[in-house]
Design a protein around this motif. Structure first.
Motif, mmCIF file in Angstrom:
data_model
loop_
_atom_site.group_PDB
_atom_site.id
_atom_site.type_symbol
_atom_site.label_atom_id
_atom_site.label_comp_id
_atom_site.label_asym_id
_atom_site.label_seq_id
_atom_site.Cartn_x
_atom_site.Cartn_y
_atom_site.Cartn_z
ATOM 1 N N UNK A 1 0.800 -1.225 0.000
ATOM 2 C CA UNK A 1 0.000 0.000 0.000
ATOM 3 C C UNK A 1 0.830 1.271 0.000
ATOM 4 N N UNK B 1 10.821 3.449 8.395
ATOM 5 C CA UNK B 1 9.593 3.524 9.207
ATOM 6 C C UNK B 1 8.562 2.501 8.718
ATOM 7 N N UNK C 1 0.515 3.775 15.522
ATOM 8 C CA UNK C 1 -0.005 3.084 14.333
ATOM 9 C C UNK C 1 -1.302 2.344 14.684
ATOM 10 N N UNK D 1 -9.010 5.179 11.953
ATOM 11 C CA UNK D 1 -9.383 5.176 10.535
ATOM 12 C C UNK D 1 -10.503 4.179 10.283
ATOM 13 N N UNK E 1 -5.392 -6.879 10.515
ATOM 14 C CA UNK E 1 -6.475 -5.918 10.780
ATOM 15 C C UNK E 1 -7.477 -6.480 11.798
ATOM 16 N N UNK F 1 -12.456 -5.158 5.173
ATOM 17 C CA UNK F 1 -11.063 -4.678 5.158
ATOM 18 C C UNK F 1 -10.088 -5.859 5.153
ATOM 19 N N UNK G 1 -7.301 -6.572 2.138
ATOM 20 C CA UNK G 1 -5.861 -6.829 2.297
ATOM 21 C C UNK G 1 -5.471 -8.124 1.596
ATOM 22 N N UNK H 1 -15.005 1.884 0.412
ATOM 23 C CA UNK H 1 -14.296 1.434 1.606
ATOM 24 C C UNK H 1 -12.811 1.236 1.301
ATOM 25 N N UNK I 1 -11.076 4.733 0.778
ATOM 26 C CA UNK I 1 -10.922 5.527 2.001
ATOM 27 C C UNK I 1 -9.958 4.850 2.980
ATOM 28 N N UNK I 2 -9.960 3.532 3.018
ATOM 29 C CA UNK I 2 -9.032 2.800 3.885
ATOM 30 C C UNK I 2 -7.598 3.018 3.430
ATOM 31 N N UNK I 3 -7.386 2.897 2.122
ATOM 32 C CA UNK I 3 -6.055 3.114 1.551
ATOM 33 C C UNK I 3 -5.553 4.533 1.876
ATOM 34 N N UNK J 1 -6.599 6.498 4.278
ATOM 35 C CA UNK J 1 -6.431 6.634 5.726
ATOM 36 C C UNK J 1 -5.132 6.002 6.201
ATOM 37 N N UNK J 2 -4.813 4.809 5.660
ATOM 38 C CA UNK J 2 -3.573 4.129 6.042
ATOM 39 C C UNK J 2 -2.359 4.951 5.642
ATOM 40 N N UNK J 3 -2.395 5.463 4.406
ATOM 41 C CA UNK J 3 -1.245 6.250 3.928
ATOM 42 C C UNK J 3 -1.069 7.519 4.755
ATOM 43 N N UNK K 1 -2.107 8.014 7.866
ATOM 44 C CA UNK K 1 -1.629 7.645 9.202
ATOM 45 C C UNK K 1 -0.135 7.330 9.172
ATOM 46 N N UNK K 2 0.295 6.545 8.182
ATOM 47 C CA UNK K 2 1.716 6.187 8.079
ATOM 48 C C UNK K 2 2.570 7.437 7.886
ATOM 49 N N UNK K 3 2.069 8.363 7.057
ATOM 50 C CA UNK K 3 2.832 9.584 6.780
ATOM 51 C C UNK K 3 2.951 10.454 8.027
ATOM 52 N N UNK K 4 1.963 10.362 8.939
ATOM 53 C CA UNK K 4 1.961 11.224 10.130
ATOM 54 C C UNK K 4 2.918 10.707 11.205
ATOM 55 N N UNK K 5 3.412 9.485 11.061
ATOM 56 C CA UNK K 5 4.271 8.905 12.101
ATOM 57 C C UNK K 5 5.711 9.388 11.930
#
Lengths: 247, 247
Positions: A164, A177, A229, A236, B161, B181, B185, B225, B228-230, B232-234, B236-240
């Motif tokens: 992803x 990361x 995470x 999410x 998940x 979800x 995956x 779904x 929006x999941x994809x 949201x994951x990206x 969230x990952x980018x915010x870490x």
């Protein structure tokens, strides 16, 4: 079990490997699976191994001691003299084949698993960074830009996050990361994969030094990453709609 | 390949199964793997199957036709007369064992994979909803509250998940969303799992009717779904944060 991940990006090469080994759940231990095969001014070559520990260590030992001999008994070019990474991958493949024919065959006769997979990455001379996956019989594939990572061992739990998010142009620090998130997913679902996690980073820019780091159990960064995470995923998921036909 | 998921929650039972079958990548097709074994006023029994299609269909056919005969030739109690879900699971186990000893053994002789796994869920009479996983030799386990789901087939990609989000007290509609979800995956990483996805929901509250739904390819809810999941994951990952030792 084991999980090793190699990422070959525009910005450099990342290799990550856990350190848990086990023969049954009542016999587990910590062994390094990320190895330096050459670290000189003209070549940096690294390998990560998954599978039978005795066969893996035989492969690494053979490569380090340049013990490979051709069928005719003539000495073969060793890793320190290989002119390209392609040739390095061939030599690793030959070492895997050699270990499989000796130690592996003995294990097979005793009906003990002898499978081994190897990730080999690095660079030779002025050549570019390369990453290969060497299979149990010595054949191998090379990592390309379309899917810029290769995995060995327990590969499935940690793959969706990479599918992803990881791209060839992902910066090195972000790739590390994302690799940590991939290990987190794997460790959550398989007790056979565990910290410490060894990380090796070789920037494509030759002016930047390689980075070697071990993420220990309870590492503050890794713990924070796991918690944030987990929270982010749950938030999410909670924000997504449920199907209309369920109302 | 196949992916089937069963979730046994305080609020009810959910069974989900994809419909792709394949014998090699050049021979794939669509078959229903989620089956109604009994649907009367006193019992609702459902099964999802993974593994050899011919063995799976033999198991389901045998159960539907009540063809099981005891070793002595006496007719055995059929699903329609089993007094509990535990007895239902035993009967399914016997059908699996029976199919394995006939069709399965013939496949084994031809060195063709004959493995089959079955999820069996539902309720009998005044009994509670139950969910079982029946293995290839006919033994089985029952789903309990600590890990309120069972998977068969391609289980690994879609597990993280669920490990992270699904709990015994998750509401039914949310559980179906999380199941979607989990399928997303799995489908992203394995071409052998594909839509349509069959969904069966049996609320614990007997006043509520069961829901049977097929999520077709390009289903608007599922597509939304996934997207929006994809995202949201990206996000969230980018915010870490990245590791300090990478700076």
């Amino acid at each position: 079990m084991t999980y090793c991940l190699g990422m070959l990006l525009e910005s450099g090469l990342v290799l990550m490997a856990d350190t848990r080994t086990n023969a049954g759940v009542d016999n587990f231990s910590t062994f390094r699976k990320l190895h330096v095969l050459a670290d000189g001014p003209d070549r940096q070559i690294y390998a990560a191994t998954a599978g039978s520990l005795s066969v893996s260590q035989t492969v690494i030992g053979t490569l380090r001691e340049d013990q490979l001999a051709s069928d005719s008994g003539e000495p073969k070019p060793c890793l320190g003299e290989a002119p390209t990474m392609f040739r390095v991958a061939q030599l690793v493949g030959e070492a895997v084949e050699h270990a499989g024919a000796s130690v592996g065959a003995a294990l097979d006769r005793a009906h003990i698993e002898s499978h081994v997979d190897v990730l080999v990455g690095g660079r030779v001379g002025d050549g570019p960074l390369k990453l290969f996956e060497v299979y149990s019989v010595g054949n191998f594939i090379e990592c390309t830009q379309d899917v810029p990572f290769l995995q060995i061992g327990e590969t499935k739990y940690g793959r969706p996050i990479l599918d992803r998010t990881l791209r060839y142009d992902t910066p090195l620090a972000d790739a590390v990361k994302l690799g940590c998130l991939s290990f987190d997913a794997t460790m959550k679902s398989n007790l056979g994969v565990a910290q410490p996690i060894d990380v090796l980073v070789i920037p494509a820019d030759r002016a930047l030094a390689p980075i070697s780091h071990r993420i220990e159990r309870h590492d503050p960064y890794f713990v924070e990453l796991q918690e944030r995470w987990q929270q982010g995923l749950r938030k999410t998921a909670a924000s997504l709609p449920t199907p209309r036909w369920m109302k």
